[in-house]
Structure formats: structure tokens, C-alpha cells
Motif scaffolding. Structure first.
Motif, PDB file in Angstrom:
ATOM      1  N   HIS A 135       3.111  26.757  17.265  1.00  0.00           N
ATOM      2  CA  HIS A 135       2.871  26.340  15.890  1.00  0.00           C
ATOM      3  C   HIS A 135       1.617  26.996  15.308  1.00  0.00           C
ATOM      4  N   ILE A 136       1.346  28.206  15.767  1.00  0.00           N
ATOM      5  CA  ILE A 136       0.207  28.926  15.220  1.00  0.00           C
ATOM      6  C   ILE A 136       0.508  29.289  13.759  1.00  0.00           C
ATOM      7  N   GLY A 137      -0.377  28.969  12.881  1.00  0.00           N
ATOM      8  CA  GLY A 137      -0.213  29.255  11.462  1.00  0.00           C
ATOM      9  C   GLY A 137       0.531  28.181  10.697  1.00  0.00           C
ATOM     10  N   ASP A 138       0.955  27.130  11.379  1.00  0.00           N
ATOM     11  CA  ASP A 138       1.662  26.035  10.704  1.00  0.00           C
ATOM     12  C   ASP A 138       0.615  25.080  10.113  1.00  0.00           C
ATOM     13  N   PRO A 139       0.565  24.971   8.761  1.00  0.00           N
ATOM     14  CA  PRO A 139      -0.483  24.126   8.169  1.00  0.00           C
ATOM     15  C   PRO A 139      -0.266  22.647   8.424  1.00  0.00           C
ATOM     16  N   GLU A 140       0.935  22.242   8.708  1.00  0.00           N
ATOM     17  CA  GLU A 140       1.207  20.830   8.932  1.00  0.00           C
ATOM     18  C   GLU A 140       0.982  20.406  10.389  1.00  0.00           C
ATOM     19  N   TRP A 141       0.824  21.347  11.323  1.00  0.00           N
ATOM     20  CA  TRP A 141       0.633  21.031  12.746  1.00  0.00           C
ATOM     21  C   TRP A 141      -0.842  20.751  13.023  1.00  0.00           C
ATOM     22  N   LYS A 142      -1.092  19.755  13.818  1.00  0.00           N
ATOM     23  CA  LYS A 142      -2.456  19.379  14.175  1.00  0.00           C
ATOM     24  C   LYS A 142      -2.722  19.769  15.642  1.00  0.00           C
ATOM     25  N   PRO A 143      -3.289  20.956  15.869  1.00  0.00           N
ATOM     26  CA  PRO A 143      -3.509  21.410  17.254  1.00  0.00           C
ATOM     27  C   PRO A 143      -4.732  20.728  17.873  1.00  0.00           C
ATOM     28  N   CYS A 144      -4.760  20.821  19.195  1.00  0.00           N
ATOM     29  CA  CYS A 144      -5.933  20.297  19.927  1.00  0.00           C
ATOM     30  C   CYS A 144      -7.101  21.266  19.803  1.00  0.00           C
ATOM     31  N   ILE A 145      -6.814  22.552  19.989  1.00  0.00           N
ATOM     32  CA  ILE A 145      -7.839  23.595  19.857  1.00  0.00           C
ATOM     33  C   ILE A 145      -7.279  24.622  18.875  1.00  0.00           C
ATOM     34  N   GLU A 146      -7.966  24.850  17.818  1.00  0.00           N
ATOM     35  CA  GLU A 146      -7.473  25.767  16.811  1.00  0.00           C
ATOM     36  C   GLU A 146      -7.608  27.212  17.280  1.00  0.00           C
ATOM     37  N   ASN A 147      -6.580  28.027  16.866  1.00  0.00           N
ATOM     38  CA  ASN A 147      -6.566  29.479  17.109  1.00  0.00           C
ATOM     39  C   ASN A 147      -6.546  29.837  18.597  1.00  0.00           C
ATOM     40  N   VAL A 148      -5.986  28.997  19.441  1.00  0.00           N
ATOM     41  CA  VAL A 148      -5.742  29.333  20.853  1.00  0.00           C
ATOM     42  C   VAL A 148      -4.246  29.558  20.989  1.00  0.00           C
ATOM     43  N   ASP A 149      -3.836  30.836  20.979  1.00  0.00           N
ATOM     44  CA  ASP A 149      -2.418  31.162  21.022  1.00  0.00           C
ATOM     45  C   ASP A 149      -2.006  31.895  22.283  1.00  0.00           C
ATOM     46  N   ASN A 150      -2.966  32.300  23.145  1.00  0.00           N
ATOM     47  CA  ASN A 150      -2.648  32.959  24.418  1.00  0.00           C
ATOM     48  C   ASN A 150      -3.809  32.729  25.386  1.00  0.00           C
ATOM     49  N   PHE A 151      -3.662  33.304  26.574  1.00  0.00           N
ATOM     50  CA  PHE A 151      -4.697  33.080  27.600  1.00  0.00           C
ATOM     51  C   PHE A 151      -6.013  33.746  27.216  1.00  0.00           C
ATOM     52  N   ILE A 152      -5.975  34.921  26.593  1.00  0.00           N
ATOM     53  CA  ILE A 152      -7.208  35.619  26.231  1.00  0.00           C
ATOM     54  C   ILE A 152      -8.009  34.794  25.227  1.00  0.00           C
ATOM     55  N   SER A 153      -7.316  34.209  24.244  1.00  0.00           N
ATOM     56  CA  SER A 153      -8.028  33.387  23.266  1.00  0.00           C
ATOM     57  C   SER A 153      -8.588  32.125  23.924  1.00  0.00           C
ATOM     58  N   ALA A 154      -7.856  31.567  24.894  1.00  0.00           N
ATOM     59  CA  ALA A 154      -8.367  30.405  25.623  1.00  0.00           C
ATOM     60  C   ALA A 154      -9.588  30.779  26.465  1.00  0.00           C
ATOM     61  N   LEU A 155      -9.555  31.989  27.060  1.00  0.00           N
ATOM     62  CA  LEU A 155     -10.707  32.451  27.833  1.00  0.00           C
ATOM     63  C   LEU A 155     -11.916  32.669  26.928  1.00  0.00           C
ATOM     64  N   LEU A 156     -11.706  33.244  25.761  1.00  0.00           N
ATOM     65  CA  LEU A 156     -12.797  33.427  24.814  1.00  0.00           C
ATOM     66  C   LEU A 156     -13.381  32.084  24.384  1.00  0.00           C
ATOM     67  N   PHE A 157     -12.537  31.100  24.154  1.00  0.00           N
ATOM     68  CA  PHE A 157     -13.026  29.776  23.788  1.00  0.00           C
ATOM     69  C   PHE A 157     -13.841  29.164  24.924  1.00  0.00           C
ATOM     70  N   SER A 158     -13.436  29.396  26.181  1.00  0.00           N
ATOM     71  CA  SER A 158     -14.171  28.883  27.337  1.00  0.00           C
ATOM     72  C   SER A 158     -15.562  29.509  27.406  1.00  0.00           C
ATOM     73  N   VAL A 159     -15.637  30.836  27.181  1.00  0.00           N
ATOM     74  CA  VAL A 159     -16.939  31.517  27.219  1.00  0.00           C
ATOM     75  C   VAL A 159     -17.816  31.039  26.068  1.00  0.00           C
ATOM     76  N   GLU A 160     -17.251  30.928  24.876  1.00  0.00           N
ATOM     77  CA  GLU A 160     -18.016  30.489  23.714  1.00  0.00           C
ATOM     78  C   GLU A 160     -18.543  29.067  23.892  1.00  0.00           C
ATOM     79  N   SER A 161     -17.740  28.224  24.490  1.00  0.00           N
ATOM     80  CA  SER A 161     -18.152  26.835  24.665  1.00  0.00           C
ATOM     81  C   SER A 161     -19.267  26.707  25.697  1.00  0.00           C
ATOM     82  N   GLN A 162     -19.108  27.378  26.859  1.00  0.00           N
ATOM     83  CA  GLN A 162     -20.098  27.230  27.926  1.00  0.00           C
ATOM     84  C   GLN A 162     -21.411  27.912  27.579  1.00  0.00           C
TER      85      GLN A 162
END
Length: 378
Positions: free
Chosen positions: A103-130
Motif C-alpha cells: 500500500h505504498i502511496g495509498d493515502p487512505e492506508w495507515k502504515p506502521c512505518i512510512e516509506n518502508v517498501d523494501n529491505f533497503i529502506s528498512a535498513l536505512l530506517f534502522s541506521v537513521e533511528s540508531q
């Protein structure tokens, strides 16, 4: 090195004097002989067959600090990389379970983490958070509880890793091991008379202007011996007195100093002559300890001398002069020695000869007094 100091041991047999005194170790030249401690102060002892290795993990901080730099940097990097990857996988798995990826780009969907659509984006979010970078494109929303919990957990784990790794890095860099490189010892020992006593002497010096605080010197003699009961002790350590009872072992190490061991009846060299010195097999380990003035940490420098590195009948040349109102140390003369007249006999024989001379000098006076009559004495 596969051969222990300084004798070869017969494998799979009890250690005895015969097996320890093989003809291969002592028949080698002096420069090839295995030392207990090298001239640079490194102990030549390899520990093997340690059964309870979990003891090292109980003190993980010291274990990490004691690692070599290449392994220390490897552990340092892997602690962060593994943490980033593990939490990146958890974030991606959470987004996949919640179907946020579809549901990436769906304005009506309420994601848990925004703009995490693959593993690389999840890894970037992990680095940014820590690392608390926070670029702003990927954030945890209030739509899921697990996302908030994961973020809190990663923050706590990241803080613990920072505390451990930064602490280890600071201790690793500030360890006073390199300070010992500027503490130098003479390559040779000398044996000569000082104040009518036979002494074993060596020279030490400090190359830095920041001096050692509360510097202390001590020496150990490593030598094998056989007890009266027949027990063979291969590496027995005995103390060499460098002035412990008089306080001379505490040094004000501003200029090079000559450390003296008086060979008396308590010394292991009491009965050793110049000829027997060449036939003996022993090693003198010198340990210099002090507090580094700049950091307040304890520093230790070590070196060793074998029997071939002891010069009988020599003294060290002076290396201090007075120039323009200050003392100047010439370290080019630090190792230089010169020969002096020294008997080749042992300190024990010299002492007995001195006692006999005193007795011979006192005997004629005693005979003269006994032959004198009472009136003459009056």
C-alpha cells in the motif's frame, strides 16, 4: 615458538631434569636461544588447552580491549552492522506482515512505518533511528504499538553498544603500552666494584620530558634448579634485591640512572665467578613500573638479560654534562662501557680474602699485647 624457554621438553613424558636439559636448546648460539622475556619486554609464553574459555566472556570488556587492533576494529564494526541489519530485518518483517509494502502511496492506508517498501529502506530506517540521524522521509507512526516498542528497544541497545564500544576504544587508545617504548634499558649488564662491593649494574633512561611518577624497579632471576629431594624446578623465579630495604628501588627518573644489585651472601650470584658465569644458564628479567604523568595510568616496561649479555669487569660511561646552566644527557653514550680492573673471583672468595687480610693485620698486634708484661702495659 614451539620450544618452551629455555629447554626442550620430551613429549608425552613426565618433566624431569634430564628431559628439560636437552642438548639442543643450550647448544644454540646466544642470539637463537629462546628467551622467557624478549629484549622489548614481550613474554614468550603461549597458553594452550584452556578448557573453560567462558571465563573470558565473563569479563567481556577486558577481552575486547586485549584484542589486537585488527580484531578490535572488526568487532567494533560488526557490533553496529549486526544491530542495524537485525533491526532492519525486524522492521521489514513487520511492514510485510502488516501489508504496508503493498500500500505504498495509498493515502487512505495507515502504515506502521512510512516509506518502508523494501529491505533497503528498512535498513536505512534502522541506521537513521540508531544513529539519531532522522532524515524525515521514514518515520514511525502512532498506528502500531510494535513499531514504538521496536524503536525504544533499538535506542536502548544502541546506547549500550555506544557505551561499550566507545569505552573500549578510549581505553584501547589511551593504554600506556606505547609509553613503555620511550623507557629504554641498556643492552648489556656490567659487573664491577662499587664502594668496595661487587655489583651487578644496568642502566635505564626515559626519553620523554614528561616523567614517570612513583617509578619503581625490580628484577627477577629465572633459573632452573633441582631440590634436595630430587624435584626439578625448570623456571624458578627468585628476587634480586635492587635496594628494596633502603628505598633505592624508588626512582626519580629524570636522567639515565644506573641500577645496582649488590652481590652479597643473599644474592644468587654470591658464589659465581667470571668463568662460571659463562657456563651458567639463567635470565634476569627487569621490570620498571610507574604512573604516566599525562594520563595517571600505570605503565610497565620490561626487558631481560641472559648470561652472554653480562660484561665482567666493566662500567658504564657517564652520559651527563653541564651546559649553559642545565644538565644535558647524551644518549649516544647510553650503551658505552669501559673496562676496569676487577678480580675474576666470586664475591664470596673476595669476602673471605678480605676477612683473612683483616685477621692477619690484627694478629701481630694481639701477640704483641700478650707478650707485654703488666708493668709495661701500664
Amino acid at each position: 615458538c614451539q620450544t618452551p624457554f629455555p629447554y626442550p621438553v620430551v613429549q608425552r613424558s613426565p618433566m624431569t631434569a634430564q628431559s628439560f636439559r636437552g642438548d639442543s636448546a643450550w647448544s644454540r648460539p646466544a642470539q637463537q636461544r629462546q628467551r622467557y622475556v624478549t629484549k622489548m619486554g614481550k613474554c614468550q609464553v603461549n597458553l594452550g588447552r584452556i578448557q573453560e574459555k567462558k571465563r573470558f566472556l565473563s569479563d567481556i570488556f577486558t577481552t575486547i580491549v586485549d584484542l589486537k587492533y585488527r580484531w578490535f576494529l572488526f568487532v567494533f564494526m560488526m557490533c553496529y552492522i549486526i544491530t542495524w541489519v537485525v533491526f532492519g530485518i525486524i522492521y521489514f518483517f513487520d511492514a510485510w506482515i502488516r501489508d504496508d509494502i503493498s500500500h505504498i502511496g495509498d493515502p487512505e492506508w495507515k502504515p506502521c512505518i512510512e516509506n518502508v517498501d523494501n529491505f533497503i529502506s528498512a535498513l536505512l530506517f534502522s541506521v537513521e533511528s540508531q544513529r539519531t540521524i532522522g532524515y524525515g522521509s521514514r518515520i514511525v507512526t502512532a498506528n502500531c504499538t510494535e513499531g514504538v516498542i521496536l524503536l525504544m528497544a533499538q535506542s536502548i541497545v544502541g546506547s549500550m553498544i555506544d557505551a561499550l564500544m566507545v569505552g573500549c576504544m578510549f581505553v584501547k587508545i589511551s593504554r600506556p603500552k606505547k609509553r613503555a617504548q620511550t623507557l629504554i634499558f641498556s643492552k648489556k649488564c656490567v659487573v664491577s666494584h662499587r664502594d668496595e662491593k661487587l655489583c651487578l649494574m644496568f642502566r635505564i633512561g626515559d626519553l620523554r620530558d614528561s616523567h614517570m611518577v612513583d617509578a619503581k624497579i625490580r628484577a627477577k632471576l629465572i633459573k632452573s634448579r633441582q631440590t634436595k629431594e630430587g624435584e626439578f624446578i625448570p623456571l624458578e623465579q627468585s628476587e634480586l634485591n635492587l635496594g628494596y630495604d633502603t628505598g633505592e628501588d624508588r626512582l626519580f627518573l629524570v636522567e639515565p640512572q644506573i641500577i645496582c644489585h649488590v652481590i652479597n651472601d643473599h644474592s644468587p650470584f654470591w658464589e659465581m665467578t667470571a668463568d662460571s658465569l659463562k657456563r651458567e644458564q639463567f635470565e634476569i628479567i627487569v621490570i620498571l613500573e610507574g604512573i604516566v604523568e599525562a594520563t595517571g595510568m600505570t605503565c610497565q616496561a620490561r626487558t631481560s638479560y641472559i648470561e652472554d649479555e653480562i660484561l665482567w669487569g666493566c662500567r658504564f660511561e657517564p652520559c651527563m654534562t653541564l651546559e649553559k646552566g642545565a644538565f644535558r644527557v647524551d644518549y649516544s653514550r647510553f650503551e658505552k662501557t669501559f673496562e676496569v680492573q676487577t678480580p675474576a673471583t666470586s664475591a664470596k672468595e673476595m669476602h673471605e680474602l678480605t676477612e683473612m687480610e683483616h685477621q692477619d693485620q690484627d694478629q701481630p698486634l694481639t701477640v704483641m699485647v700478650e707478650e707485654m708484661s703488666p708493668p709495661q702495659l701500664v
